[in-house]
Design a protein around this motif. Structure first.
Motif, mmCIF file in Angstrom:
data_model
loop_
_atom_site.group_PDB
_atom_site.id
_atom_site.type_symbol
_atom_site.label_atom_id
_atom_site.label_comp_id
_atom_site.label_asym_id
_atom_site.label_seq_id
_atom_site.Cartn_x
_atom_site.Cartn_y
_atom_site.Cartn_z
ATOM 1 N N PRO A 104 -64.570 -49.436 63.873
ATOM 2 C CA PRO A 104 -64.291 -48.887 62.544
ATOM 3 C C PRO A 104 -63.178 -49.620 61.797
ATOM 4 N N CYS A 109 -62.931 -52.924 61.441
ATOM 5 C CA CYS A 109 -63.388 -54.207 60.901
ATOM 6 C C CYS A 109 -63.897 -54.052 59.467
ATOM 7 N N SER A 127 -67.504 -55.230 58.982
ATOM 8 C CA SER A 127 -68.539 -54.619 59.833
ATOM 9 C C SER A 127 -69.198 -55.665 60.731
ATOM 10 N N TYR A 152 -70.168 -55.228 66.999
ATOM 11 C CA TYR A 152 -71.238 -54.371 67.516
ATOM 12 C C TYR A 152 -71.083 -54.204 69.017
#
Length: 113
Positions: free
Chosen positions: A48, A50, A53, A56
């Motif tokens: 959260p 970054c 986004s 992963y």
């Protein structure tokens, strides 16, 4: 499972994720960050943080970015650990929404990292 930095980080290198990592598993290259899969404790606190986004869980890396699993593992062995936040790259905000950036990945670590 580990976490993986994908191509959204290229030419941005926001380091918000670094400041929350409890085990210092991020490594810094010239224009990209990677996570060392050997050091990652799978806590997920980096995701959260970054702004791009780009992070992963390994099992959720998009199909077109699977090669970043190997890229993170390989470059983590070559690049130095980054354990505190820094300013992002100068033009990070201009690059954050650009996709398909793998060709811009600079793998050679320099004194600028």
């Amino acid at each position: 499972m580990t976490f993986v930095v994908t191509q959204a980080c290229i030419k941005c290198k926001y380091t918000d994720c670094v400041s929350v990592c409890p085990v210092d598993c991020f490594h810094e290259g010239p224009n990209f960050l990677v996570i060392n899969p050997e050091g990652c404790i799978d806590c997920g606190v980096c995701i959260p943080e970054c702004p791009a986004s780009a992070i992963y869980e390994e099992g959720n890396v998009p199909a077109d970015q699977q090669e970043f699993i190997e890229i993170n593992a390989r470059l983590a062995q070559l690049w130095p650990v980054i354990d505190s936040a820094k300013e992002p790259l100068e033009d990070a905000d201009a690059w954050v929404d650009i996709t398909n950036k793998k060709q811009y990945l600079e793998e050679a670590c320099t004194d600028k990292a």
